[in-house]
Design a protein around this motif. Structure first.
Motif, PDB file in Angstrom:
ATOM      1  N   ASN A  89      19.186  67.449  52.483  1.00 51.17           N
ATOM      2  CA  ASN A  89      19.236  67.201  51.042  1.00 51.17           C
ATOM      3  C   ASN A  89      20.366  67.973  50.375  1.00 51.17           C
ATOM      4  O   ASN A  89      21.026  67.467  49.450  1.00 51.17           O
ATOM      5  CB  ASN A  89      17.900  67.570  50.405  1.00 51.17           C
ATOM      6  CG  ASN A  89      16.801  66.581  50.737  1.00 51.17           C
ATOM      7  OD1 ASN A  89      17.076  65.449  51.155  1.00 51.17           O
ATOM      8  ND2 ASN A  89      15.556  66.984  50.576  1.00 51.17           N
ATOM      9  N   GLU A 121      23.449  66.361  48.312  1.00 49.56           N
ATOM     10  CA  GLU A 121      23.785  66.772  46.939  1.00 49.56           C
ATOM     11  C   GLU A 121      25.234  67.240  46.862  1.00 49.56           C
ATOM     12  O   GLU A 121      25.929  66.964  45.865  1.00 49.56           O
ATOM     13  CB  GLU A 121      22.844  67.889  46.490  1.00 49.56           C
ATOM     14  CG  GLU A 121      23.131  68.440  45.100  1.00 49.56           C
ATOM     15  CD  GLU A 121      23.011  67.378  44.016  1.00 49.56           C
ATOM     16  OE1 GLU A 121      23.676  67.531  42.974  1.00 49.56           O
ATOM     17  OE2 GLU A 121      22.262  66.390  44.210  1.00 49.56           O
ATOM     18  N   THR A 135      27.774  65.461  44.264  1.00 48.41           N
ATOM     19  CA  THR A 135      28.371  66.261  43.196  1.00 48.41           C
ATOM     20  C   THR A 135      29.895  66.276  43.305  1.00 48.41           C
ATOM     21  O   THR A 135      30.603  66.148  42.294  1.00 48.41           O
ATOM     22  CB  THR A 135      27.824  67.698  43.236  1.00 48.41           C
ATOM     23  OG1 THR A 135      26.404  67.661  43.134  1.00 48.41           O
ATOM     24  CG2 THR A 135      28.395  68.526  42.104  1.00 48.41           C
TER      25      THR A 135
END
Length: 398
Positions: A31, A35, A39
């Motif tokens: 995860n 991310e 981002t």
């Protein structure tokens, strides 16, 4: 050949807790890497690659020695490759014009597998070879875990994975150079028609039973799911109810696979050449597309009737059966031929007349051209066999 061998693990309570924590830390790593990619692209328009994230693992492990630092470096790289594979599959679907489905974060219970890419790097199969009675696998951060080895492992172990199914833990060994086990020639050929009434029907008129395991367990599943619906989210009782539902589904899955293995083995033992339909099961069981009526509503699309057929097809397990059949045929030295299934159930195997009215019912075929009568599935299997032999002759002539 490359084959996988799956065995039940017998961890102690402490080892089971360590295995659960290993899965959790790999889920967190997956995860966090997802991310990071999201981002970086959203804020800077930069595409982060696997190589960059793999290079950062050294710093991540150094900053968290009691967490991420406990586990095998190569297993964490495999988790990052898993994310990279999900991204590549996403872009492949975009280029193909299909519904893309962007990679998602893995919630608890949605990440149940960890892989070690090489035997001996953070893991060791058969780690205590001189033990007189038991087999063990060593996993970094977990220790020597006992394995219920119910059959001999063939070939060379390449990758080792652990998998959680409900309250059980399994070991999966992927092996290269697995020797074939050819069966003696029988001189027989057969066409196979898969169906719902019977799992498979051969051109010789033999029927392989469809056990309908999901339908058999439907009442117990319905009761367990009603019990689950009444539990408060986040409660311990709901967790136990979820485990009961998952255990029932897992049992149905094991029963279905067992039936598929037995049916495929019967075909492989009996025939040298097996011809089957090249079925797109995913497309056949896809939900019917809505049909707007131009006035803000929708026309009937027969989805209610189709949903029952879809459920029966999935309960029969056509995809699993054909996959297992291909593996067993390869190992046994049998020839497996896939043919286009178009009109095989509408065409008369005697005169070749093709018409929708030929199929009188699920089981009865009566040709409107020559009057030939036969079992509908047997007639289709004969057509499948004829098409497969024609393909084989064309390939040999070329």
């Amino acid at each position: 050949m490359r084959r996988s061998f799956q065995f039940l693990l017998r961890p102690t309570g402490k080892q089971a807790a360590a295995l659960a924590q290993c899965l959790e830390d790999h889920r967190v790593l997956y995860n966090a890497a997802l991310e990071h990619r999201r981002t970086a692209y959203r804020k800077a328009g930069v595409a982060v690659r696997y190589g960059q994230q793999s290079a950062e693992l050294k710093h991540i492990r150094a900053d968290d020695p009691d967490g991420q630092g406990r586990w095998s470096f190569s297993s964490q790289q495999a988790t990052l490759r898993r994310l990279d594979k999900a991204y590549r599959a996403f872009f492949d679907r975009v280029q193909a014009g299909r519904t893309p489905g962007f990679p998602r974060f893995k919630g608890r219970g949605r990440f149940d597998t960890v892989q070690w890419p090489k035997d001996g790097d953070g893991c060791r199969w058969h780690s205590q070879p001189h033990h007189p009675t038991a087999t063990y696998v060593r996993l970094q951060g977990v220790g020597h875990v006992r394995v219920h080895q119910h059959r001999r492992v063939l070939g060379t172990v390449k990758t080792i994975s652990i998998k959680r199914e409900g309250a059980r833990w399994f070991l999966v060994l992927s092996c290269d150079e697995v020797p074939a086990q050819p069966l003696p020639a029988t001189g027989a050929v057969a066409g196979v028609d898969v169906g719902v009434a019977w799992l498979a029907t051969t051109s010789d008129g033999d029927h392989l039973d469809n056990q309908r395991h999901l339908a058999t367990s439907a009442s117990r599943l319905a009761a367990a799911q009603r019990d689950l619906a009444g539990k408060r989210r986040g409660s311990n009782r709901r967790g136990k109810a979820v485990a009961r539902v998952a255990a029932l589904h897992a049992k149905v899955r094991r029963q279905r696979l067992d039936s598929a293995h037995k049916a495929a083995l019967a075909l492989v033992r009996g025939y040298d050449v097996i011809v089957h339909e090249a079925l797109n099961v995913a497309g056949m069981t896809r939900r019917a597309a809505p049909q707007p009526d131009g006035e803000g509503g929708y026309l009937p699309n027969r989805q209610a009737a189709k949903s029952g057929l879809n459920k029966s097809i999935l309960d029969a397990g056509w995809s699993a059966f054909l996959t297992i059949l291909s593996h067993k045929a390869e190992s046994a030295g049998r020839q497996l031929i896939a043919v286009n299934p178009a009109n095989t159930s509408r065409t008369c195997s005697r005169c070749g007349h093709c018409a929708e009215d030929n199929r009188v019912s699920q089981a009865v075929f009566r040709c409107t051209g020559c009057g030939h009568e036969a079992h509908a599935d047997v007639n289709a299997a004969i057509n499948v066999l004829r098409a497969g032999l024609a393909l084989r002759e064309a390939a040999q002539a070329a």
